[in-house]
Design an enzyme around this catalytic site. Structure first.
Site, mmCIF file in Angstrom:
data_model
loop_
_atom_site.group_PDB
_atom_site.id
_atom_site.type_symbol
_atom_site.label_atom_id
_atom_site.label_comp_id
_atom_site.label_asym_id
_atom_site.label_seq_id
_atom_site.Cartn_x
_atom_site.Cartn_y
_atom_site.Cartn_z
ATOM 1 N N TYR A 142 0.930 -1.384 0.057
ATOM 2 C CA TYR A 142 -0.053 -0.070 0.243
ATOM 3 C C TYR A 142 0.904 1.176 0.009
ATOM 4 C CZ TYR A 142 -3.602 3.238 1.624
ATOM 5 O OH TYR A 142 -4.551 4.541 1.695
ATOM 6 N N ASP A 237 9.044 3.155 0.313
ATOM 7 C CA ASP A 237 8.110 3.750 1.178
ATOM 8 C C ASP A 237 8.067 3.128 2.514
ATOM 9 O OD1 ASP A 237 5.750 4.361 2.656
ATOM 10 O OD2 ASP A 237 4.370 3.601 0.925
ATOM 11 N N LYS A 265 3.175 8.744 8.894
ATOM 12 C CA LYS A 265 2.966 8.067 10.485
ATOM 13 C C LYS A 265 4.085 8.523 11.621
ATOM 14 C CE LYS A 265 0.065 4.699 8.283
ATOM 15 N NZ LYS A 265 0.201 3.683 7.176
HETATM 16 C C1 LIG Z 1 -0.280 4.415 5.800
HETATM 17 C C2 LIG Z 1 0.607 4.371 4.652
HETATM 18 C C3 LIG Z 1 0.616 5.055 3.640
HETATM 19 C C4 LIG Z 1 -0.378 6.530 3.523
HETATM 20 O O1 LIG Z 1 -0.116 7.288 4.547
HETATM 21 P P1 LIG Z 1 -1.461 8.070 4.748
HETATM 22 O O2 LIG Z 1 -0.671 9.263 5.670
HETATM 23 O O3 LIG Z 1 -2.664 7.181 5.456
HETATM 24 O O4 LIG Z 1 -1.877 8.837 3.541
HETATM 25 C C5 LIG Z 1 1.583 5.026 2.577
HETATM 26 N N1 LIG Z 1 2.460 4.063 2.536
HETATM 27 C C6 LIG Z 1 2.466 3.159 3.481
HETATM 28 C C7 LIG Z 1 3.489 1.939 3.600
HETATM 29 C C8 LIG Z 1 1.525 3.039 4.565
HETATM 30 O O5 LIG Z 1 1.424 2.209 5.690
#
Ligand SMILES: *Cc1c(COP(=O)(O)O)cnc(C)c1O
Length: 426
Positions: A142, A237, A265
């Site tokens: 994701y 990411d 986060k």
């Molecule tokens: C949560 C998440 C996102 C998106 O972040 P948001 O602040 O919810 O937009 C992107 N990449 C990873 C790996 C995530 O866990």
């Protein structure tokens, strides 16, 4: 009717599904979401006065535990000077310097307001820098909800049962190619079929949105090599792994240098913050220096920076936090494996450091397809069993279980005991 039920009844009338993010809904496990009133340390309290051991930690930011006093005080102090100026501030410089100091691959960084926004911007930067359009992502990873990334996107999308989102024009996803996690030949294939067209490969260095799936030995090194050979950028990411696997993230933990990195986060300490950064020559393509446009009215907001900077400073100055997180995580996984053995079950437990996941499948989980073999109905029962006993795990199979620095062996032991009792019912 409980207060949570009352609130949910009101919520569904004016908020789609009653929640502002689908991962908060209980659709995958049945029942009503609990409405949370406050949280402290390892515990979260709902509006009906129920107390839970929390294993979500706001999906990562609460790595120090809830309501950390130093972060709260930093935020209050920042508030006293005003909430937002829409102009440059000292704390943005300090935050950028701090991240550049902590993560060797980051030479420049730009703050945004969410992980989604950071991914979207990093991809634009990669395309602008390379002059290429195609992006390789991995099934089950994701990367936020921007159009081009909603292809085989894991977690929330997985349990919704829709592989791709409605409302995403075909053209937006056309340049997104999907490879198989831990299968380097699937990446090589895509590179061979799309010579000189791949701008970047984006990956969660530890996948934490299809449950938790670890990179096999050498997989990330091979990705690094393929990207370099093909003139494509490697984007990590690290929205979940950043400042969690180590103070220098998964890239420090596995000793791999990506070209660009995405944070979110944890980096906001609980406030809405995302960031993307990396090599100077790439980041200098970003406006106002270069021609890749990217902007944000509230980006680098002083209150958000105060929270995030304080969180990162605490993590930097207290390396024993990582020792504690890793010890508890290993203990939880080891004991859970013992319990499964005693029960004659062969479920897959994955994890690294403070991230863990129990899959209700005998199949070894190493990619999206194997993760999907988990029996989500058993997970649903497990979730509700634990919740009734005051243990709050994510309301979906394909999420990570997050341990914070406020958790102790006491909470882990309570959790293990409840898990064992549940497994006796199988
Ligand atoms: C949560 C998440 C996102 C998106 O972040 P948001 O602040 O919810 O937009 C992107 N990449 C990873 C790996 C995530 O866990």
């Amino acid at each position: 009717m409980s207060k949570s039920q009352e609130l949910f009844k009101r919520a569904v009338k004016c908020i789609p599904g009653g929640v502002n993010s689908p991962v908060r809904a209980f659709n995958a496990v049945g029942g009503n979401p609990r409405f949370i009133k406050r949280a402290e340390g390892a515990y979260i309290y709902d509006v009906d006065g129920n107390k839970y051991i929390d294993y979500i930690g706001s999906w990562g930011p609460m790595i120090l535990g809830h309501d950390n006093k130093e972060i709260r005080e930093a935020v209050i102090k920042a508030c006293e000077n005003g909430l937002s100026f829409g102009a440059a501030t000292e704390i943005e410089v300090e935050m950028a310097e701090l991240i550049c100091e902590l993560i060797p691959s980051i030479e420049m960084i730009r703050m945004v307001n969410s992980g989604t926004e950071a991914v979207m911007s990093a991809i634009r930067a990669a395309r602008g820098y390379t002059g290429r359009n195609k992006i390789i992502k991995f099934a089950g990873c994701y990367h936020g909800h921007s159009d081009s990334m909603l292809v085989k996107a894991g977690s929330g999308v997985m349990v919704a049962g829709v592989p791709d989102s409605a409302g995403v024009p075909k053209g937006c996803a056309e340049d997104t190619l999907t490879a198989i996690y831990n299968d380097i030949s699937s990446v090589e294939d895509l590179f061979n079929k799309n010579k000189d067209c791949i701008a970047a490969v984006i990956i969660e260095p530890v996948a934490a949105n299809m449950g938790v799936v670890l990179p096999e030995e050498g997989f990330l090194n091979e990705l690094r090599r393929l990207c370099t050979e093909n003139g494509s950028l490697l984007i990590f990411d690290e929205v979940i792994t950043g400042f969690r696997l180590s103070i220098s993230g998964a890239q420090g933990y596995y000793d791999i240098k990506p070209d660009l990195t995405i944070f979110g986060k944890i980096i906001g300490g609980g406030m809405p913050v995302g960031a993307y950064g990396g090599r100077r020559d790439i980041m200098e393509q970003i406006s106002p220096v270069g021609t890749v446009y990217q902007a944000g009215t509230l980006s680098g907001n002083p209150i958000a920076m105060a929270a995030g900077k304080k969180e990162l400073e605490i993590l930097r100055d207290n390396p024993q936090i990582y020792t504690h997180l890793n010890k508890l995580g290993s203990y939880y996984r080891k004991e859970l494996k013992e319990i499964l053995k005693r029960r004659g079950l062969n479920y897959s437990i994955t994890g690294v450091g403070s991230l863990s996941c129990l899959f209700f499948t005998d199949t070894e989980v190493k990619d999206y397809e194997s993760a999907k073999t988990s029996e989500v109905r058993v997970f649903g029962r497990y979730f509700n069993y634990m919740l009734e006993r005051g243990i709050y795990i994510a309301p979906a199979q394909f999420e990570a279980m997050f341990i914070s620095n406020a958790h102790t062996y006491k909470e882990i032991d309570i959790t293990l005991e409840a898990a064992e009792n549940f497994l006796k019912t199988i």
